[in-house]
Scaffold this active site. Structure first.
Site, PDB file in Angstrom:
ATOM      1  N   ALA A   1       0.823  -1.216   0.000  1.00 35.03           N
ATOM      2  CA  ALA A   1       0.000   0.000   0.000  1.00 35.03           C
ATOM      3  C   ALA A   1       0.859   1.268   0.000  1.00 35.03           C
ATOM      4  CB  ALA A   1      -0.934  -0.013   1.204  1.00 35.03           C
ATOM      5  N   HIS A   2       0.169   2.421  -0.051  1.00 34.29           N
ATOM      6  CA  HIS A   2       0.858   3.709  -0.183  1.00 34.29           C
ATOM      7  C   HIS A   2       1.723   4.023   1.042  1.00 34.29           C
ATOM      8  CE1 HIS A   2      -3.054   5.809   1.441  1.00 34.29           C
ATOM      9  NE2 HIS A   2      -2.613   4.879   2.251  1.00 34.29           N
ATOM     10  N   ASN A   3       2.886   4.602   0.737  1.00 33.08           N
ATOM     11  CA  ASN A   3       3.845   5.071   1.737  1.00 33.08           C
ATOM     12  C   ASN A   3       4.472   3.959   2.577  1.00 33.08           C
ATOM     13  OD1 ASN A   3       1.758   7.603   1.481  1.00 33.08           O
ATOM     14  ND2 ASN A   3       3.875   8.277   1.797  1.00 33.08           N
TER      15      ASN A   3
END
Length: 341
Positions: free
Chosen positions: A240-242
């Site tokens: 997922a993001h980051n």
């Protein structure tokens, strides 16, 4: 492509015992070897097969002494397994020697590439894409604007690399992988509806990163989703993001990692592991398959279960868990005796 025993021995710094001019054109397991194939013997459990194999050439350790007659030419090396692995790597490199640009493709005039470049048919290369030397892009690949690919990068058929992605040297992206799609970011309003939060970051893959088939790596909301040097991802993984994954961490198939989690270096994560967002997992952590991680994990911990426990505690607890029906029966019997008294 054919190779003789003497040529293979030269590559492996080995010694031929048999016909140096016999040639092979394929690889095989020792129990399935046929004429024209090359195989190896490293595990003593398979020794019996060397007397039956029809393989033309067999790689063996230098200390191997046959106890029966052989129908295969031997190449003796210091370590048969490592030598065969080296040969597989060499064979793979030979297979990937394609160069040139097939048609039809779209290759933006503002993009650039280095030497020994290959671009397969029906691929799309966007604006301002920079590609290094020995880049191989197979058919039906999409690469968005402002992407950078280092040297010796291979992108297999059907992969999608969104804009702004940065990929280092010696990376491999397998078929169906999607790198740089939007992170899962939505903000609820007072009416219970969700509004999309723009995802304006990117994805960074450092050198020697492998991304398995069907794996997805989301771009960051702000900043970067980062896979450090030497990270290896199996097939069908969700990053997922980051998220940030440390150097030389290996993750097996169907694992999902939620946003903004930081994973240390040299970790081993089994298949179907679920990891919540916004936690920190230390270096050299081992997580067994199908575990659920909902907390920070200290360096060197070994975890199993959902929610995950210390590996030793999990095994002790499982001894009791599997005996629960018997324990419940014993409690019932004790209660009956007490009531009877």
């Amino acid at each position: 492509m054919k190779f003789t025993a003497s040529q293979i021995a030269g590559i492996l710094e080995g010694e031929v015992d048999g016909n140096p001019e016999i040639a092979v054109h394929k690889l095989a397991k020792i129990e399935e070897g046929q004429e024209g194939s090359l195989t190896f013997l490293a595990n003593p459990k398979y020794t019996s097969f060397i007397y039956k194999t029809k393989a033309s050439i067999t790689i063996v350790n230098r200390d191997f002494v046959p106890e029966q007659s052989l129908n295969t030419t031997l190449i003796k090396v210091d370590d048969a397994y490592q030598s065969f692995s080296k040969l597989l790597e060499y064979y793979d490199q030979v297979k990937r020697t394609k160069t040139g640009i097939e048609n039809p493709v779209f290759l933006s005039e503002t993009s650039s590439h280095g030497s020994d470049f290959y671009l397969g048919a029906f691929s799309y290369i966007g604006n301002n894409v920079v590609m290094g030397d020995h880049v191989k892009i197979y058919p039906n690949v999409y690469i968005g604007d402002n992407v950078t690919l280092g040297n010796h990068v291979t992108v297999y058929a059907g992969a999608k690399i969104y804009s702004e992605t940065l990929i280092g040297n010696n990376c491999v992206v397998h078929s169906g992988a999607v790198i740089g799609a939007d992170g899962f970011g939505f903000a609820p309003d007072v009416d219970g509806e969700y509004s999309k939060v723009p995802q304006i970051g990117n994805v960074v893959l450092e050198d020697y990163v492998d991304v398995g088939a069907g794996t997805t790596i989301d771009r960051a909301t702000l900043g970067s989703t980062i896979l450090r040097k030497g990270v290896k991802l199996d097939n069908q993984i969700q990053i997922a993001h980051n998220v940030e994954i440390g150097e030389h961490t290996v993750i097996a198939a169907q694992t999902g990692i939620a946003g903004s989690t930081k994973i240390g270096k040299n970790c081993l994560i089994g298949g179907q592991v679920g990891i919540v967002g916004h936690i920190v997992i230390g270096d050299r952590v081992r997580i067994q398959a199908q575990s659920g991680i909902g907390r920070n994990v200290k360096e060197g911990e070994i975890l199993q279960g959902s929610p995950a426990l210390n590996y030793g505690d999990y095994n002790k607890s499982y001894v009791y868990f599997k005996n629960l029906p018997k324990l419940a029966q014993q409690i019932d019997e004790v209660e009956k005796r007490i009531d009877g008294d």
